[in-house]
Each structure stands twice: as C-alpha cells, then as structure tokens.
Motif scaffolding. Sequence first.
Motif: not given
Length: 365
Positions: A45, A48, A119-120, A126, A295, A298, A302, A311, A313-315, A324
């Motif tokens: 990370h 990146y 979360s990313g 980005f 994307r 990624h 994932v 995720g 982050g909660g998605s 996305t």
Amino acid sequence: MDRRLPPPIHYSQYLQLEQLLGCQQPESAKYGPAAHDELLFIITHQAYELWFKQTVHELESVRQEFLSPTIPDSRFGPLIQRLQRVRAIQGLWLTQIDVLETMTPLDFLEFRDLLVPASGFQSMQFKRIETLLGVQRQQRTAADQDFVRSRLGAADQAELAQWESEPSLLELTDRWLARMPFLQFGNFQFWEHYGTAVREMLQRDRQIIETNPALSAEQRDRQLSAHAATSQRFEAILDEGQFNELRDQGHFRLSHRGFLAALFTHLYRDQPMFHLPFRYLTLLVEIDEGLTQWRMRHVLMVQRMLGRKIGTGGSAGSEYLQQTMMHNRVFLDLYALSTFLLPRSALPTLPQQLTAALGFHFSQG
Ligand code: HEM
C-alpha cells in the motif's frame, strides 16, 4: 563569484530512510505475535501511495499547462512525455498486485479484522487522480457517493470538494479542442462533405444487411434497427442541437465543438500538425484504460481474498468495486470517436490551402 559547494549529503539522509523505513508498523504486533504477511500488505500500500504521488505530480503539471489560454506546440513534447510516464507507472500498479497475491486469503485473515474500518477507499491520492482526470461527484453511484459522505473525514471531504470545483483534464482538453482553428475552412464546408460521405457509407451498409441471404428475417430486423441507431448518432454529431440534447442526457461530456475537433484530429491524424494532438488524445484514452485495468485486477484480487465478504470499509466488496469500474470512467467520448471514423479512401479531400496549413514547410533562402 561564490563557489562554495553544498555540504556533502549521505544516501540515507537524502532519502530520509530513517523515517521511510520506520513507518511500517504492523497492527498485529500490537496484540500478539506479528502476522508474517502484514508487512507485505503495508509495504504494498505504501508503494502504491508513493507511485500515486508521482502520478498526481505528472497529471497536475499537465493540468497546469492546460489552464493557460494558449499552449505553444513546443510544450506538447514534454507534456506527452509526462503522460507516457503515467502509463509506465500504471504498469507498476498492475504488477504490484502479483506480489500482493502471493499472500493467501487465509494469511490475510490473520490480521484483516484489525484494519476495520480502514479502506483503500479512503486513499485521497487515488481520489485526486480520479478528479484530476475528470471523475465528477454526480457520475459516482449512489453507494459511492454515500461512502464519500460517511467514510471520509470532514477535512478530506472539504479537500475533495475543492478538487471537484477545479477544471479537470477532461474539461481543459475540451476547451483546448474547442479553440482549434481548423474547424472553419473559408468557403469549404467540411462537415457537409463529411456528412455526404458518411450517408453514402451507411447506405452501402444498409444494402449489405438488406441483401444478405444468410440472415433470417429476425436477424435482419435486429441488424437494421442497430444500423438505424448508428445513423441517428451520426446525424446527432452533425447537428449541434441534437448533440446538446444527448449531452444533457449524459451521452457525451465534450462540447459539440470539442467533439468535432477531436474527430477531425482523428480523421486527419496523418497531417503533421495533428501528430502531437493525436498522440495526446490517445494517451488520455490509454490512461483511462490503465485505470480501468487496475480496477479490474483489484476486483479480481478482492474476489480471491474476500469471496463474498464485505470490505473492511463496509462496502459490498467486489460487487461495489465492479460498479466503480463501470461508472468512474472519464474519456468515453474519445473512445466513441471510432464510431464516426471513415476509411482514408472515403475521407473528403481537403483544399490545398488547408493541407498546406496542416503540414510543415521548409523553404531555403
Ligand atoms: C488484500 C488486498 C485488498 C483487498 C481485500 C481490498 C479490498 C477492497 C475493498 C473491499 C474495497 C471497497 C471499499 C471497502 O469496503 O473497503 C476496496 C477499495 C479500494 N482499494 Fe482495496 N483491497 C486490497 C488491496 C488494495 C491495494 C494494494 C490498494 C492500493 C492502493 C487498494 C486500493 C483501493 C482503492 C483505491 C479503493 C477504492 C476504489 C474505488 O473507489 O473504486 N486496495 N478495496
């Protein structure tokens, strides 16, 4: 003259290695033995974020140049070189995933829960890359917009809103295209000639569908209605009112004039004057593609790491990321140009005065 040399500097001092190598602090080590793969996760990370920083540096410098009311031809060489650098960096974005994927999903579980709710998605660099290119708040999906509101802190939200209020590369490229001087050609009505050539081509295509004995009635109807839709799009780009209606509905983002200038650049890209503009526009398409490829990689990573889990982050995890990938694209108008290209043999011949203006001339004496 003062010829004092600067004091000697050591490698680690110059690169501030003490700070750089001191900022990998696995969370797992705070609660027991460190999970072996967390170091890889952190370093990947951080690497990146460093490459994002370089990407922002390059894209912002191009944006700054495009903010000026005129861009001298001599600036296009360095600008194109910077965008090529962004493309090369995007190659690294992809290959770094190979390294991270040497971690198995089970190894990831050793420390994953300790990261919640990081979360990313919260990577502001980005988001900066997205907004610099031209991702707009209203094009984001409802879930994405909701995340911006609920997962970013107040300072990050304010910063994002500030970036969104500044003209993006898409908008500035549109303004530059719309200023292109070669769209009025004295008495030569280029777009009328182009319209005639297009209608002849479409008429030929229609005849092929109508007379193709291999098609069933149903297949013929389907192909004819697709053909009618293509004809409609062609007519729309030749009519500013129709074009603007489609633009209001979200089918185009470039202005009518900007779109025609981009099309003209593509149709006559063999003319020396258009070599660099064509290269510039092509690089924007490639960078858009590079971001979409990242994307996609990624999302696959994932899926592999999380399966159907949500995720950190909660998605909704990979489902959210697939959205996305589809919604946050920028230069789709430049991709759409291919619909309106004609073979070189069918292109209207330009008046000699115009081809002379588009060429490079050298005269001795
Ligand atoms: C094990 C590896 C990884 C997993 C499982 C993972 C998972 C996810 C998930 C589920 C999301 C959606 C938001 C959320 O619910 O958290 C996300 C978003 C994101 N991740 Fe990752 N990620 C991983 C590695 C990386 C890496 C190495 C980067 C590089 C910086 C990264 C950057 C991002 C970015 C930028 C987003 C936001 C994408 C967007 O809004 O379209 N992720 N990640």
